[in-house]
Design a protein around this motif. Structure first.
Motif, PDB file in Angstrom:
ATOM      1  N   GLY A   1       3.404  -5.487  23.597  1.00 14.44           N
ATOM      2  CA  GLY A   1       4.284  -4.672  22.793  1.00 14.44           C
ATOM      3  C   GLY A   1       5.793  -4.118  23.193  1.00 14.44           C
ATOM      4  O   GLY A   1       6.040  -4.347  24.377  1.00 14.44           O
ATOM      5  N   PHE A   2       6.349  -3.439  22.398  1.00 13.22           N
ATOM      6  CA  PHE A   2       7.554  -2.840  22.825  1.00 13.22           C
ATOM      7  C   PHE A   2       7.356  -2.081  24.128  1.00 13.22           C
ATOM      8  O   PHE A   2       8.473  -1.781  24.707  1.00 13.22           O
ATOM      9  N   HIS A   3       6.433  -1.263  24.103  1.00 12.76           N
ATOM     10  CA  HIS A   3       6.180  -0.581  25.377  1.00 12.76           C
ATOM     11  C   HIS A   3       6.211  -1.082  26.785  1.00 12.76           C
ATOM     12  O   HIS A   3       6.537  -0.495  27.584  1.00 12.76           O
ATOM     13  N   CYS A   4       6.247  -2.477  26.700  1.00 10.43           N
ATOM     14  CA  CYS A   4       6.491  -3.126  27.845  1.00 10.43           C
ATOM     15  C   CYS A   4       7.654  -2.761  28.499  1.00 10.43           C
ATOM     16  O   CYS A   4       8.171  -2.865  29.793  1.00 10.43           O
ATOM     17  N   LEU A   5       8.784  -2.630  27.750  1.00 15.91           N
ATOM     18  CA  LEU A   5      10.090  -2.402  28.047  1.00 15.91           C
ATOM     19  C   LEU A   5      10.019  -0.907  28.673  1.00 15.91           C
ATOM     20  O   LEU A   5      10.782  -0.900  29.749  1.00 15.91           O
ATOM     21  N   ARG A   6       9.477  -0.061  28.213  1.00 13.89           N
ATOM     22  CA  ARG A   6       9.266   1.122  28.611  1.00 13.89           C
ATOM     23  C   ARG A   6       8.806   1.181  30.087  1.00 13.89           C
ATOM     24  O   ARG A   6       9.075   1.718  31.082  1.00 13.89           O
ATOM     25  N   HIS A   7       7.646   0.354  30.165  1.00 14.62           N
ATOM     26  CA  HIS A   7       6.987   0.021  31.557  1.00 14.62           C
ATOM     27  C   HIS A   7       7.742  -0.363  32.423  1.00 14.62           C
ATOM     28  O   HIS A   7       7.990   0.127  33.649  1.00 14.62           O
ATOM     29  N   THR A   8       8.756  -1.322  32.114  1.00 14.18           N
ATOM     30  CA  THR A   8       9.599  -1.959  32.886  1.00 14.18           C
ATOM     31  C   THR A   8      10.749  -0.997  33.445  1.00 14.18           C
ATOM     32  O   THR A   8      11.225  -0.887  34.702  1.00 14.18           O
ATOM     33  N   PHE A   9      11.231   0.089  32.315  1.00 12.35           N
ATOM     34  CA  PHE A   9      12.206   1.082  32.982  1.00 12.35           C
ATOM     35  C   PHE A   9      11.580   2.010  34.084  1.00 12.35           C
ATOM     36  O   PHE A   9      12.025   2.448  35.188  1.00 12.35           O
ATOM     37  N   ALA A  10      10.206   2.405  33.818  1.00 13.12           N
ATOM     38  CA  ALA A  10       9.594   3.194  34.755  1.00 13.12           C
ATOM     39  C   ALA A  10       9.437   2.525  36.024  1.00 13.12           C
ATOM     40  O   ALA A  10       9.612   3.369  37.030  1.00 13.12           O
ATOM     41  N   SER A  11       9.081   1.430  35.942  1.00 17.87           N
ATOM     42  CA  SER A  11       8.868   0.371  37.285  1.00 17.87           C
ATOM     43  C   SER A  11      10.336   0.457  38.181  1.00 17.87           C
ATOM     44  O   SER A  11      10.195   0.612  39.239  1.00 17.87           O
ATOM     45  N   VAL A  12      11.328   0.216  37.600  1.00 17.91           N
ATOM     46  CA  VAL A  12      12.493  -0.063  38.019  1.00 17.91           C
ATOM     47  C   VAL A  12      12.865   1.397  38.778  1.00 17.91           C
ATOM     48  O   VAL A  12      13.509   1.657  39.960  1.00 17.91           O
ATOM     49  N   GLN A  13      12.663   2.693  37.978  1.00 11.82           N
ATOM     50  CA  GLN A  13      13.040   4.016  38.489  1.00 11.82           C
ATOM     51  C   GLN A  13      12.220   4.245  39.776  1.00 11.82           C
ATOM     52  O   GLN A  13      12.692   4.864  40.888  1.00 11.82           O
ATOM     53  N   LEU A  14      10.793   4.211  39.590  1.00  9.48           N
ATOM     54  CA  LEU A  14      10.000   4.481  40.494  1.00  9.48           C
ATOM     55  C   LEU A  14      10.160   3.398  41.866  1.00  9.48           C
ATOM     56  O   LEU A  14      10.199   4.214  43.151  1.00  9.48           O
ATOM     57  N   ASP A  15      10.311   2.079  41.769  1.00 14.31           N
ATOM     58  CA  ASP A  15      10.369   1.518  42.863  1.00 14.31           C
ATOM     59  C   ASP A  15      11.858   1.896  43.738  1.00 14.31           C
ATOM     60  O   ASP A  15      11.734   1.413  44.878  1.00 14.31           O
ATOM     61  N   SER A  16      12.620   2.553  43.035  1.00 12.94           N
ATOM     62  CA  SER A  16      14.071   2.700  43.707  1.00 12.94           C
ATOM     63  C   SER A  16      13.857   4.080  44.266  1.00 12.94           C
ATOM     64  O   SER A  16      14.757   4.762  44.755  1.00 12.94           O
ATOM     65  N   ARG A  17      12.639   4.622  44.555  1.00 11.43           N
ATOM     66  CA  ARG A  17      12.369   5.949  44.921  1.00 11.43           C
ATOM     67  C   ARG A  17      12.919   7.109  44.131  1.00 11.43           C
ATOM     68  O   ARG A  17      12.976   8.117  44.980  1.00 11.43           O
TER      69      ARG A  17
ATOM     70  N   ASP B   1       3.968  16.159  31.660  1.00 16.94           N
ATOM     71  CA  ASP B   1       4.289  16.493  33.348  1.00 16.94           C
ATOM     72  C   ASP B   1       4.042  15.276  34.022  1.00 16.94           C
ATOM     73  O   ASP B   1       3.819  14.022  33.445  1.00 16.94           O
ATOM     74  N   ALA B   2       4.419  15.642  35.220  1.00 12.68           N
ATOM     75  CA  ALA B   2       4.571  14.227  36.299  1.00 12.68           C
ATOM     76  C   ALA B   2       3.109  13.617  36.496  1.00 12.68           C
ATOM     77  O   ALA B   2       3.067  12.575  37.072  1.00 12.68           O
ATOM     78  N   ALA B   3       2.195  14.249  36.414  1.00 15.31           N
ATOM     79  CA  ALA B   3       0.890  13.905  36.662  1.00 15.31           C
ATOM     80  C   ALA B   3       0.535  12.691  35.636  1.00 15.31           C
ATOM     81  O   ALA B   3      -0.092  11.589  36.111  1.00 15.31           O
ATOM     82  N   ILE B   4       1.047  12.853  34.357  1.00 16.07           N
ATOM     83  CA  ILE B   4       0.807  11.465  33.657  1.00 16.07           C
ATOM     84  C   ILE B   4       1.328  10.371  33.961  1.00 16.07           C
ATOM     85  O   ILE B   4       1.032   9.283  34.208  1.00 16.07           O
ATOM     86  N   THR B   5       2.815  10.502  34.427  1.00 11.91           N
ATOM     87  CA  THR B   5       3.598   9.775  34.930  1.00 11.91           C
ATOM     88  C   THR B   5       2.966   8.912  36.128  1.00 11.91           C
ATOM     89  O   THR B   5       2.744   7.636  36.057  1.00 11.91           O
ATOM     90  N   LEU B   6       2.541   9.552  37.051  1.00  8.43           N
ATOM     91  CA  LEU B   6       1.905   9.146  38.299  1.00  8.43           C
ATOM     92  C   LEU B   6       0.492   8.429  37.795  1.00  8.43           C
ATOM     93  O   LEU B   6       0.247   7.320  38.583  1.00  8.43           O
ATOM     94  N   ARG B   7      -0.142   8.726  37.012  1.00  6.78           N
ATOM     95  CA  ARG B   7      -1.442   8.270  36.442  1.00  6.78           C
ATOM     96  C   ARG B   7      -1.170   7.002  35.916  1.00  6.78           C
ATOM     97  O   ARG B   7      -1.943   6.071  36.104  1.00  6.78           O
ATOM     98  N   VAL B   8      -0.135   6.877  34.904  1.00  5.66           N
ATOM     99  CA  VAL B   8       0.155   5.736  34.306  1.00  5.66           C
ATOM    100  C   VAL B   8       0.816   4.685  35.089  1.00  5.66           C
ATOM    101  O   VAL B   8       0.760   3.445  35.029  1.00  5.66           O
ATOM    102  N   TYR B   9       1.905   5.035  35.950  1.00  2.00           N
ATOM    103  CA  TYR B   9       2.772   4.064  36.685  1.00  2.00           C
ATOM    104  C   TYR B   9       2.888   4.339  38.003  1.00  2.00           C
ATOM    105  O   TYR B   9       3.731   3.953  38.788  1.00  2.00           O
ATOM    106  N   GLY B  10       1.697   5.222  38.608  1.00  2.00           N
ATOM    107  CA  GLY B  10       1.865   5.355  40.125  1.00  2.00           C
ATOM    108  C   GLY B  10       1.727   4.010  40.975  1.00  2.00           C
ATOM    109  O   GLY B  10       2.269   3.849  41.996  1.00  2.00           O
ATOM    110  N   HIS B  11       1.102   3.098  40.293  1.00  2.00           N
ATOM    111  CA  HIS B  11       1.043   1.718  41.055  1.00  2.00           C
ATOM    112  C   HIS B  11       2.417   0.929  41.095  1.00  2.00           C
ATOM    113  O   HIS B  11       2.687   0.142  42.025  1.00  2.00           O
ATOM    114  N   PHE B  12       3.527   1.593  40.476  1.00  2.00           N
ATOM    115  CA  PHE B  12       4.911   0.979  40.800  1.00  2.00           C
ATOM    116  C   PHE B  12       5.687   1.637  41.864  1.00  2.00           C
ATOM    117  O   PHE B  12       6.718   0.945  42.252  1.00  2.00           O
TER     118      PHE B  12
END
Length: 484
Positions: A380-396, A410-421
């Motif tokens: 779905g369209f949310h894959c684009l949002r995942h891509t945004f998060a992955s680029v940001q987190l991968d760049s530290r 809060d940041a805990a949600i972000t880390l739980r969903v995107y922590g593997h990025f």
């Protein structure tokens, strides 16, 4: 005093000896001169013989002939429970689940209209058809196990988790309303549905470009906004020219488009939280080009709820708003998410090779064929949002800042969903510990307990990596503000 037709069963408190309210009435016989209950009344043989009454807050209950022992047991139990404030009349549980929901539970629901619409749909589609005819007191753990088994092949695990939570809330309310004594959903022996772990997946640059190229030109900006700013689908469709600040280089996410009772409305973003997202130069250029080619269209929609207001407060809250939307349909109106997904998004996914080509099926009504696509939820369209998060987190980038940009609570949600990025450890921590343990003057200040030595020109970092004290303080202040 009551007539002689009443036989009182009195109890006394063990501690105080005070009489406890309540009595048992024999409606068939009364006492004669000899003190024995042998004189028939006018109601002899009619209806139930014994009536338990007189307990404050407890409805009277009748028992048939030859059930005096049961009547006494009921009286004693009702008196004890009433004194503790825990009395629940089993007869209140005779109402069916459907009756309780429609007459008591649903009328008391409040909240966002779109959320309530989804709740109503789940209750009517997944709960009432299976459990609606059962009396509340007959909804047991066994019936819930059978219900969950039937749902397995009907809805997804994620939806089952939500529906289970809805039923648990309904039965919790029934307990609080004193319709039942306990909630069977909370039994230890029943296994509540769980959602299998599903990591958010980002798209490659090639896939993003392929899907974007398969969309009509006027809709391609949605891809840029989704990937470049992490906006949700409804937020991207509600983005107006006033929300794009080219001077400060930010996008202000202030609304979304939703469907409520079949009509489009503006409302606050998810969680009722507005936010500000940094706008990369590439995205700014893309938005400027799009606005030059497709000028924003003024669109007016109700705010939050399309139903006619009944009060002055509702009239004020639902007052229509007008915004110059960056993306509209061919008629200059707001875009419906579900229609756009079916007519454009799925077609683009198929053309880009993300999903298989659709099957063709003759329409049930009218002429021609309709396209039947396979499951597309994970694309779905949310894959684009995942891509945004992955680029940001991968760049530290700071996870707290990324959480704010995504609109998470809060940041805990972000880390739980995107922590593997987050990038894997690259040894910097190990090198820092080696330097800390090293017996050298340069490592001494690394210890919080070590005496601080004056910095010399030789020990100060050189070039662009050097930070002044004011810069360090400024960065620390920014991090504290982000954390807040």
């Amino acid at each position: 005093m009551r007539s002689s037709t009443t036989a009182r069963s009195r109890c006394r408190s063990e501690r105080t000896g005070a009489a406890v309210a309540g009595y048992i009435e024999d409606r068939w016989y009364k006492k004669g001169p000899d003190g024995k209950r042998t004189v028939p009344t006018e109601r002899e043989g009619q209806g139930k013989r014994y009536k338990v009454a007189g307990i404050p807050g407890v409805r009277a209950r009748s028992f048939p002939d030859r059930q005096l022992t049961a009547a006494k047991a009921w009286l004693a139990r009702a008196q004890a429970d009433a004194n503790r404030g825990e009395f629940v009349d089993p007869r209140d549980g005779n109402a069916s689940l459907r009756e309780y929901i429609e007459q008591s539970w649903w009328p008391s629901r409040t909240g966002d209209p779109s959320t309530l619409e989804g709740l109503d749909r789940r209750v009517r589609n997944q709960i009432l058809p299976y459990l609606g005819s059962l009396p509340l007191r007959q909804i047991k753990v066994e019936s819930l196990r059978m219900w969950l088994k039937e749902l397995e092949g009907v809805i997804s695990p994620g939806t089952a988790v939500v529906v289970w939570g809805n039923l648990k809330n309904i039965l919790d309310c029934a307990v609080d309303d004193e319709r039942i004594t306990k909630n069977p959903c909370r039994a230890k022996t029943i296994k509540a549905p769980t959602k299998p772990p599903n990591k958010a997946r980002a798209w490659t640059r090639e896939r993003v470009r392929a899907v974007q190229a398969a969309l009509p030109d006027q809709y391609q900006i949605l891809i840029d906004v989704g990937v470049g700013a992490g906006l949700r689908h409804g937020e991207a469709l509600a983005l107006s020219s006033d929300d794009v600040d080219f001077e400060d280089g930010v996008i202000r996410v202030r609304r979304q488009i939703r469907t409520v009772h079949g009509k489009l409305v503006f409302s606050l973003p998810k969680g009722n939280k507005t936010r500000v997202v940094p706008m990369p130069e590439h995205l700014a250029a893309r938005i400027a080009k799009h606005m030059a080619t497709y000028p924003p269209q003024q669109v007016t929609l109700p705010w939050k709820d399309p139903r006619p207001p009944q009060t002055k407060v509702e009239e004020k809250e639902r007052r229509p708003q007008t915004h110059g939307l960056l993306v509209t349909n061919s008629k200059g109106s707001a875009v419906r998410v579900n229609m756009w997904n079916q007519n454009y998004w799925k077609r683009a996914l198929a053309e880009a090779g993300v999903i298989p080509e659709p099957a063709r099926r003759r329409r049930k009504t009218g002429r021609g064929f309709e396209l039947i696509y396979g499951p597309t939820h994970e694309h779905g369209f949310h894959c684009l949002r995942h891509t945004f998060a992955s680029v940001q987190l991968d760049s530290r980038e700071n996870p707290v800042a990324v959480s704010k940009w995504l609109g998470h609570a809060d940041a805990a949600i972000t880390l739980r969903v995107y922590g593997h990025f987050l990038p894997d450890a690259d040894g910097r921590g190990r090198q820092a510990m080696d330097a800390w343990f090293a017996d050298s003057p340069s490592s001494a200040p690394s210890s919080p307990d070590a005496p601080q030595q004056p910095e010399t020109e030789a020990s100060r970092p050189s070039g662009e990596s050097a930070l002044s004290l004011s810069e360090v303080s400024g960065n620390a202040s920014e991090l504290q503000e982000d954390a807040a």
